[in-house]
Design an enzyme around this catalytic site. Sequence first.
Site, mmCIF file in Angstrom:
data_model
loop_
_atom_site.group_PDB
_atom_site.id
_atom_site.type_symbol
_atom_site.label_atom_id
_atom_site.label_comp_id
_atom_site.label_asym_id
_atom_site.label_seq_id
_atom_site.Cartn_x
_atom_site.Cartn_y
_atom_site.Cartn_z
ATOM 1 N N THR A 388 0.878 -1.148 0.000
ATOM 2 C CA THR A 388 0.000 0.000 0.000
ATOM 3 C C THR A 388 0.916 1.198 0.000
ATOM 4 O OG1 THR A 388 -1.617 -1.287 1.224
ATOM 5 C CG2 THR A 388 -1.795 1.082 1.444
ATOM 6 N N SER A 459 -10.761 -3.212 4.793
ATOM 7 C CA SER A 459 -9.399 -2.712 4.622
ATOM 8 C C SER A 459 -8.886 -2.134 5.925
ATOM 9 C CB SER A 459 -9.367 -1.627 3.546
ATOM 10 O OG SER A 459 -8.101 -0.997 3.493
#
Length: 576
Positions: A388, A459
């Site tokens: 990420t 998430s």
Amino acid sequence: MRLVLALLLSLVLAASPPAAAQQATDVSPSTGEIDASAVTGRHGMVASQEAQASRIGAAVLARGGNAVDAAVATAFALAVTLPRAGNLGGGGFLVLHRAGGEPVTIDFRETAPAAATPNMFLDAAGNADPLKARFSASAIAVPGSVAGLALAHEKYGSGKLSLAALIEPAVRLARDGVPVTGDLFETLTLAERRLGQWPSSAKVFLPGGKAPAEGALLKQPDLADTLGRIAAEGPNGFYRGPVADKIAATVKAAGGILTIADLAGYRAVVRPPVRGTYRDYEILSMPPPSSGGVHLIEMLNILEGYDLTALGAGTPAALHLVVEAMKLAYADRAAFLGDADQVDVPLGKLLSKDYAAELRRGIDPAKARPAATIRPDSPALGGGGANTTHLSVVDRDGNAVALTTSLNFNYGMGLVADGTGVLLNNTMDDFSAKPGAPNAFGLIGSAANAPAPGKRPLSSMTPAIVLKDGKTKLVTGAPGGSRIISTVLQVILGRVDFDLSPAAAVAAPRVHHQWRPDVLLLERAIPPATAQALAAMGHTIEVGATSGSAHTIVVTPEGVVGVADRRARGAGAAAE
């Protein structure tokens, strides 16, 4: 006491991603000491995981763009300069504080294709199949990044710069090439095997069948063409027409379920942020399908009942309380969180001060609480978020953006959609294949996070903005899978409770506990005496990899300070 020195924290990553999913850092391998570089400016600031992308964002601010414009330009640039995490083929979240206006968020998390089913990642015996969830083309979700960035620009940009103008630097970088140095060189070398299994990926990233030599130029002409089409046509240039056709054809050929119709049907969503208070500060973050904002606020609510300042930064007593709050919040994450558009998430309870006080009463200030005693009947156990990247932006008017995007693993699936240059995600692993089955980051969940058509997987991404008296004080976020939420928490505590300098708050060594497995993870820079004291309280200790890279902006009386977390090699901050 059990101290295990490991390159990867194997008990966090119950089914560890491949070597390429590990984070390259500038951390000393011998001492674990961490650096964070700070840049001070008078007006706007951009901090991201790649310095060239930050400079592109700062140039947008200098041309009169606002924080959203700069964030969009930086994010598109990261798709070129940081291909392991910056992306067109993944998704993410944006939190926006508007000076003089109501804050908003944009949810551009990937969605499950229409053919998804709750049992799609189970084997014939009904057990979770991690290989299928992580490494098969069925792991590819519908990408959201292009739709989210375009929506942000359309609704909240300054109106002074077109989307094409913001994408143009990324087009140029993709066509002319970026030097393969530092993080890019290291991660491409580590990802050689994964990228090499797909001819379309090898063509882009492995010229001559191997990773480029250090210092070579990585040119991505197909990606330049795709970016150019988006610049000319907006999101339709990605979700419809030739690019969409090529993405769907590549996924189908690899055995996946994503279709042209899935791409055409994707929509980013504007949502109100989750909001909380800590001491005399206001916290803005992302609502579900992010679990990060909810549980960041839950942990801060629990910790508000303690005088952490008096205990001292980095002391065993303070770290113990922080860890106990983490356990409680991560247990709630596993039990309750999912896509709130499809399941009932008890946000009111999880965000309330009364609920935090109830949880606080179960914390022993001197002794670790065994994970097995926290929610022993959790539906996540079958009873009763890698890679990420994050960027932060503040403009001269006080608008602030916290933007986190992801492909899940480094280079996602490792699969480039042939003829597009677009690396595809493997985000479907963020769903719960089965209650109690861990994903690649060791996180477990319940049926609330089971795959379903159009559903957004849970998430850990936690873009966050901290305000005081309505004005931006801190913008932060991080990569790191399950460690994202705890990383953001500790950066905020470093500033609010311990009055650390911006660089020190980011560089301070971090701890992490996610309830299951019942292991406290320490960065190597944690002093041995501190680790011993925590072990004496009953914590099971592991020492190893760095935790996240929190590219942060802090607004101080002396100016706007951008901090690049050197846990990510090549990170940089740039002033307007």
